[in-house]
Design a protein around this motif. Structure first.
Motif, PDB file in Angstrom:
ATOM      1  N   GLU A 141      43.498  38.663  33.306  1.00 60.25           N
ATOM      2  CA  GLU A 141      42.832  39.847  32.762  1.00 60.25           C
ATOM      3  C   GLU A 141      41.720  39.495  31.782  1.00 60.25           C
ATOM      4  OE1 GLU A 141      44.110  44.166  30.802  1.00 60.25           O
ATOM      5  OE2 GLU A 141      45.566  42.534  30.921  1.00 60.25           O
ATOM      6  N   SER A 142      41.833  38.360  31.107  1.00 63.62           N
ATOM      7  CA  SER A 142      40.896  38.057  30.019  1.00 63.62           C
ATOM      8  C   SER A 142      39.857  36.986  30.344  1.00 63.62           C
ATOM      9  CB  SER A 142      41.680  37.623  28.776  1.00 63.62           C
ATOM     10  OG  SER A 142      42.467  36.472  29.060  1.00 63.62           O
ATOM     11  N   ALA A 143      40.055  36.223  31.419  1.00 68.73           N
ATOM     12  CA  ALA A 143      39.122  35.128  31.716  1.00 68.73           C
ATOM     13  C   ALA A 143      37.711  35.655  31.990  1.00 68.73           C
ATOM     14  CB  ALA A 143      39.619  34.327  32.916  1.00 68.73           C
ATOM     15  N   ASP A 144      36.729  34.984  31.419  1.00 68.11           N
ATOM     16  CA  ASP A 144      35.318  35.347  31.603  1.00 68.11           C
ATOM     17  C   ASP A 144      34.529  34.040  31.650  1.00 68.11           C
ATOM     18  OD1 ASP A 144      32.793  36.423  31.646  1.00 68.11           O
ATOM     19  OD2 ASP A 144      32.847  37.206  29.597  1.00 68.11           O
ATOM     20  N   SER A 145      34.456  33.437  32.819  1.00 67.80           N
ATOM     21  CA  SER A 145      33.918  32.083  32.963  1.00 67.80           C
ATOM     22  C   SER A 145      32.483  31.940  32.485  1.00 67.80           C
ATOM     23  CB  SER A 145      34.014  31.635  34.429  1.00 67.80           C
ATOM     24  OG  SER A 145      35.357  31.582  34.852  1.00 67.80           O
ATOM     25  N   ASP A 146      31.655  32.961  32.711  1.00 65.65           N
ATOM     26  CA  ASP A 146      30.247  32.838  32.334  1.00 65.65           C
ATOM     27  C   ASP A 146      29.924  33.508  31.003  1.00 65.65           C
ATOM     28  OD1 ASP A 146      30.427  35.484  33.046  1.00 65.65           O
ATOM     29  OD2 ASP A 146      29.188  35.309  34.845  1.00 65.65           O
ATOM     30  N   GLY A 147      30.939  34.070  30.349  1.00 67.34           N
ATOM     31  CA  GLY A 147      30.741  34.639  29.021  1.00 67.34           C
ATOM     32  C   GLY A 147      29.795  35.821  28.965  1.00 67.34           C
ATOM     33  N   ASP A 148      29.694  36.576  30.066  1.00 68.79           N
ATOM     34  CA  ASP A 148      28.760  37.703  30.075  1.00 68.79           C
ATOM     35  C   ASP A 148      29.420  39.031  29.731  1.00 68.79           C
ATOM     36  OD1 ASP A 148      30.261  38.144  32.323  1.00 68.79           O
ATOM     37  OD2 ASP A 148      28.569  38.357  33.705  1.00 68.79           O
ATOM     38  N   GLU A 155      34.121  39.975  38.856  1.00 76.39           N
ATOM     39  CA  GLU A 155      32.931  39.260  39.326  1.00 76.39           C
ATOM     40  C   GLU A 155      33.339  38.274  40.410  1.00 76.39           C
ATOM     41  OE1 GLU A 155      29.400  38.787  36.198  1.00 76.39           O
ATOM     42  OE2 GLU A 155      31.159  37.646  35.627  1.00 76.39           O
ATOM     43  N   SER A 156      32.657  38.326  41.524  1.00 76.20           N
ATOM     44  CA  SER A 156      33.012  37.482  42.658  1.00 76.20           C
ATOM     45  C   SER A 156      32.748  36.011  42.373  1.00 76.20           C
ATOM     46  CB  SER A 156      32.220  37.915  43.893  1.00 76.20           C
ATOM     47  OG  SER A 156      32.454  37.027  44.967  1.00 76.20           O
ATOM     48  N   SER A 157      33.662  35.179  42.861  1.00 80.72           N
ATOM     49  CA  SER A 157      33.483  33.733  42.732  1.00 80.72           C
ATOM     50  C   SER A 157      32.761  33.154  43.948  1.00 80.72           C
ATOM     51  CB  SER A 157      34.843  33.045  42.571  1.00 80.72           C
ATOM     52  OG  SER A 157      35.665  33.293  43.705  1.00 80.72           O
ATOM     53  N   VAL A 158      32.390  34.009  44.907  1.00 79.13           N
ATOM     54  CA  VAL A 158      31.689  33.536  46.108  1.00 79.13           C
ATOM     55  C   VAL A 158      30.336  34.224  46.307  1.00 79.13           C
ATOM     56  CG1 VAL A 158      33.796  32.863  47.300  1.00 79.13           C
ATOM     57  CG2 VAL A 158      32.972  35.193  47.539  1.00 79.13           C
ATOM     58  N   GLU A 159      30.189  35.437  45.824  1.00 77.82           N
ATOM     59  CA  GLU A 159      28.934  36.163  46.008  1.00 77.82           C
ATOM     60  C   GLU A 159      27.884  35.690  45.007  1.00 77.82           C
ATOM     61  OE1 GLU A 159      27.236  40.767  45.973  1.00 77.82           O
ATOM     62  OE2 GLU A 159      29.393  40.379  45.910  1.00 77.82           O
ATOM     63  N   PRO A 167      27.338  31.399  41.851  1.00 74.82           N
ATOM     64  CA  PRO A 167      28.119  32.609  42.142  1.00 74.82           C
ATOM     65  C   PRO A 167      28.199  33.503  40.908  1.00 74.82           C
ATOM     66  CG  PRO A 167      29.565  30.696  41.939  1.00 74.82           C
ATOM     67  CD  PRO A 167      28.159  30.177  41.953  1.00 74.82           C
ATOM     68  N   ASP A 168      28.338  34.786  41.144  1.00 72.42           N
ATOM     69  CA  ASP A 168      28.302  35.758  40.052  1.00 72.42           C
ATOM     70  C   ASP A 168      29.275  35.418  38.929  1.00 72.42           C
ATOM     71  OD1 ASP A 168      26.452  37.025  41.561  1.00 72.42           O
ATOM     72  OD2 ASP A 168      27.718  38.712  42.152  1.00 72.42           O
ATOM     73  N   GLN A 169      30.423  34.872  39.290  1.00 69.95           N
ATOM     74  CA  GLN A 169      31.439  34.573  38.285  1.00 69.95           C
ATOM     75  C   GLN A 169      31.010  33.444  37.349  1.00 69.95           C
ATOM     76  OE1 GLN A 169      35.771  32.994  38.945  1.00 69.95           O
ATOM     77  NE2 GLN A 169      35.739  35.147  39.568  1.00 69.95           N
ATOM     78  N   GLN A 170      30.046  32.634  37.792  1.00 72.08           N
ATOM     79  CA  GLN A 170      29.545  31.528  36.976  1.00 72.08           C
ATOM     80  C   GLN A 170      28.132  31.796  36.455  1.00 72.08           C
ATOM     81  OE1 GLN A 170      31.564  28.938  36.345  1.00 72.08           O
ATOM     82  NE2 GLN A 170      33.158  29.787  37.659  1.00 72.08           N
ATOM     83  N   ASP A 171      27.633  33.002  36.692  1.00 74.76           N
ATOM     84  CA  ASP A 171      26.241  33.324  36.376  1.00 74.76           C
ATOM     85  C   ASP A 171      26.175  34.438  35.337  1.00 74.76           C
ATOM     86  OD1 ASP A 171      23.559  33.927  36.333  1.00 74.76           O
ATOM     87  OD2 ASP A 171      23.328  33.966  38.509  1.00 74.76           O
ATOM     88  N   PRO A 172      25.739  34.151  34.105  1.00 71.19           N
ATOM     89  CA  PRO A 172      25.673  35.197  33.082  1.00 71.19           C
ATOM     90  C   PRO A 172      24.612  36.257  33.367  1.00 71.19           C
ATOM     91  CG  PRO A 172      24.694  33.169  32.266  1.00 71.19           C
ATOM     92  CD  PRO A 172      25.333  32.839  33.575  1.00 71.19           C
TER      93      PRO A 172
END
Length: 218
Positions: A141-148, A155-159, A167-172
């Motif tokens: 629930e709390s993870a936010d890999s790109d800190g956005d 946020e998708s980890s593939v799109e 990928p969106d999950q790594q892109d702020p």
């Protein structure tokens, strides 16, 4: 009976009771005299001290003794009643079960047949809010890999919305190809207009021609 056997409370009837704990410091209810309190459920109450509406009782025994509108019980019976409440909690919770295995006993679960309610963050809920093949529970629930500010489960980890290879999950900046790496950003690549290109070409030609003439003169 305030603590009915089925739910250990008569709260659903909207009845209010004065068990002898109302005093001058208890205040009012809706600008009128306070005549009683809603009955809390007994199940689970023992684990949440202090007790009573004002937190005046630090133990179950003290809470029982505070019911001064009822006949006083001898100390051994008070202890026995407190022990019964604790034992009844453990037994009743076990008996009620957890139909959807979401970690919430059925008697506390607003949707006992739906593992994704009231929360999707349990191992038996397969909901994948961002459709990336990883469940909300796995992404937490709390993870936010790109800190956005948008959690990973949304946020998708593939799109890759902006086509910058992240990928969106790594892109702020999901809608900004210049973020997080500018070398994927076309607007950062200098664009030479044709007059400038022509002048540069002529200059290079002139330099090359001059160099050839020097060689010939030698």
């Amino acid at each position: 009976n305030c603590h009915t056997p089925d739910s250990t409370t008569d709260s659903s009837s909207h009845a209010r009771h004065d068990v002898g704990t109302i005093d001058s410091d208890s205040g009012q209810r809706r600008w009128s005299a306070l005549t009683g309190f809603d009955t809390p459920a007994v199940l689970g109450a023992w684990s949440k001290p202090p007790f009573l509406h004002d937190g005046a009782a630090q133990s179950l025994q003290a809470a029982i003794n505070a019911h001064t509108s009822l006949p006083a019980l001898p100390a051994p019976e008070v202890d026995a009643l407190a022990a019964f409440i604790q034992q009844a909690e453990a037994q009743d919770t076990a008996d009620m079960g957890d139909l959807d295995a979401d970690g919430i006993p059925d008697f506390q679960d607003p949707a006992p047949g739906n593992a994704c309610a009231p929360s999707t963050f349990n191992a038996n809920c397969a909901q994948d809010s961002d459709s990336d093949g990883t469940s909300d529970f796995e992404e937490t629930e709390s993870a936010d890999s790109d800190g956005d500010g948008t959690p990973d489960y949304l946020e998708s980890s593939v799109e890759d919305s902006d086509g910058d290879t992240f990928p969106d999950q790594q892109d702020p900046g999901n809608d900004n190809p210049c973020e997080p790496e500018v070398h994927f950003c076309s607007q950062n690549i200098p664009v030479m207009r044709w007059p400038h290109a022509l002048l540069l070409g002529l200059a290079l030609f002139a330099v090359t021609f001059a160099n050839k003439r020097r060689l010939q003169v030698r």
